[in-house]
Design a protein around this motif. Sequence first.
Motif, PDB file in Angstrom:
ATOM      1  N   THR A  47     -11.001  16.537  92.401  1.00  0.00           N
ATOM      2  CA  THR A  47     -11.579  15.642  93.415  1.00  0.00           C
ATOM      3  C   THR A  47     -12.952  16.131  93.851  1.00  0.00           C
ATOM      4  O   THR A  47     -13.890  15.340  94.015  1.00  0.00           O
ATOM      5  CB  THR A  47     -10.645  15.557  94.635  1.00  0.00           C
ATOM      6  OG1 THR A  47      -9.390  15.019  94.222  1.00  0.00           O
ATOM      7  CG2 THR A  47     -11.238  14.663  95.717  1.00  0.00           C
ATOM      8  N   ALA A  50     -15.399  15.244  91.095  1.00  0.00           N
ATOM      9  CA  ALA A  50     -15.520  13.781  90.986  1.00  0.00           C
ATOM     10  C   ALA A  50     -16.368  13.221  92.123  1.00  0.00           C
ATOM     11  O   ALA A  50     -17.208  12.325  91.916  1.00  0.00           O
ATOM     12  CB  ALA A  50     -14.141  13.136  90.977  1.00  0.00           C
ATOM     13  N   LEU A  57     -11.579   8.827  91.267  1.00  0.00           N
ATOM     14  CA  LEU A  57     -10.517   9.608  90.637  1.00  0.00           C
ATOM     15  C   LEU A  57      -9.170   9.112  91.140  1.00  0.00           C
ATOM     16  O   LEU A  57      -8.882   9.164  92.332  1.00  0.00           O
ATOM     17  CB  LEU A  57     -10.682  11.099  90.960  1.00  0.00           C
ATOM     18  CG  LEU A  57      -9.667  12.043  90.316  1.00  0.00           C
ATOM     19  CD1 LEU A  57      -9.839  12.072  88.801  1.00  0.00           C
ATOM     20  CD2 LEU A  57      -9.811  13.460  90.890  1.00  0.00           C
ATOM     21  N   LYS A  59      -5.356   9.826  91.294  1.00  0.00           N
ATOM     22  CA  LYS A  59      -4.447  10.969  91.147  1.00  0.00           C
ATOM     23  C   LYS A  59      -3.009  10.454  91.187  1.00  0.00           C
ATOM     24  O   LYS A  59      -2.532   9.983  92.219  1.00  0.00           O
ATOM     25  CB  LYS A  59      -4.711  11.989  92.247  1.00  0.00           C
ATOM     26  CG  LYS A  59      -6.088  12.650  92.130  1.00  0.00           C
ATOM     27  CD  LYS A  59      -6.509  13.371  93.383  1.00  0.00           C
ATOM     28  CE  LYS A  59      -6.992  12.401  94.447  1.00  0.00           C
ATOM     29  NZ  LYS A  59      -7.632  13.059  95.593  1.00  0.00           N
ATOM     30  N   ILE A 276     -12.702  18.030  84.936  1.00  0.00           N
ATOM     31  CA  ILE A 276     -13.638  16.929  85.201  1.00  0.00           C
ATOM     32  C   ILE A 276     -15.012  17.227  84.615  1.00  0.00           C
ATOM     33  O   ILE A 276     -15.692  16.333  84.085  1.00  0.00           O
ATOM     34  CB  ILE A 276     -13.748  16.652  86.714  1.00  0.00           C
ATOM     35  CG1 ILE A 276     -12.371  16.269  87.287  1.00  0.00           C
ATOM     36  CG2 ILE A 276     -14.747  15.525  86.991  1.00  0.00           C
ATOM     37  CD1 ILE A 276     -11.736  15.047  86.645  1.00  0.00           C
TER      38      ILE A 276
END
Length: 308
Positions: A47, A50, A57, A59, A276
């Motif tokens: 996170t 991102a 994102l 999840k 990421i």
Amino acid sequence: MKKLFLLSLILIVVISGMVMAAGKKEVAMISPALTSTFYLATNAGATEVAEELGWDLYKLAPDRESNFQKQVSMVEDMIQREVDAIALCAINDKAVVSAVKKANEAGIPVFVFNSLTELPGGKVEAYVGYDQRAGGRKVGLKAVDLLHSKYGELKGKIVILEGVPGYHTTERKGGFMEILEKFPEIEIAASQPADWEREKGMNVTENLLQAIPDLDLVFGCSDAMAQGAAQAARSMNKDIYTIGIDGNPDAIEDVSKDRLTGTLAVFPTEMGRITIRAIKDYFDGKDVPQFIKTPTEIVDEDNWDTIE
């Protein structure tokens, strides 16, 4: 002249918006479950990056780490949503292959985190994780050292708490056993599943402590199970060693308070960040290694305060 200036300004704003939209990505991060703080930590790291990139994102995780059918359906849902990439930690490598192949057909790149073992089918752009077998060996060496320090010789009884059958249990337990097999004087008194769950780790350990009253050490293939074992020992006034794998923040806190003997820190927050970043490199056209190793470190009473 004024109209021309306004038109130019509008055009600049529109083009800027198009560039920003083109750079924005939708990525799905699908974990086995959120019952362990490990996956909360990987989500937190992912996170963080991102948000820096301005990406969305998603999840997702099933209700428990044995529900591989739900995880597969989540992957398929994200394919239907046409996300730009999928990051996945598979509960069952074989079961998820069909969904990975569907993502391949849809042109959605797949990245696997918390595993360095190739899926038995489908294309994965990169695997991000630590060497779990090597991690199991590190814990095995720590267990031998603890028992040698306790008795002044090589002896003692160990119990292993296994996770759900699959890659993670096979590698962690396998590495641990590679070490213990070299020390036959130390007995593996039992090896039983506790499904990665703290409560099951507690219940299984309570039963084992009744059956093996002179038990010395419990190795949990995850922090949650090791913490459950430690809780069981405290409730029964038993003084045993308890070691896990994950290095979750709550486990390190337990080490600092002498509620858990040790853990293998695998830095899940950084693993999420690295995942990421690997996806970003892929979209930027950079060469992304197929296997990206992340670090590990044994944490105990001597160094818990150095772990971030």
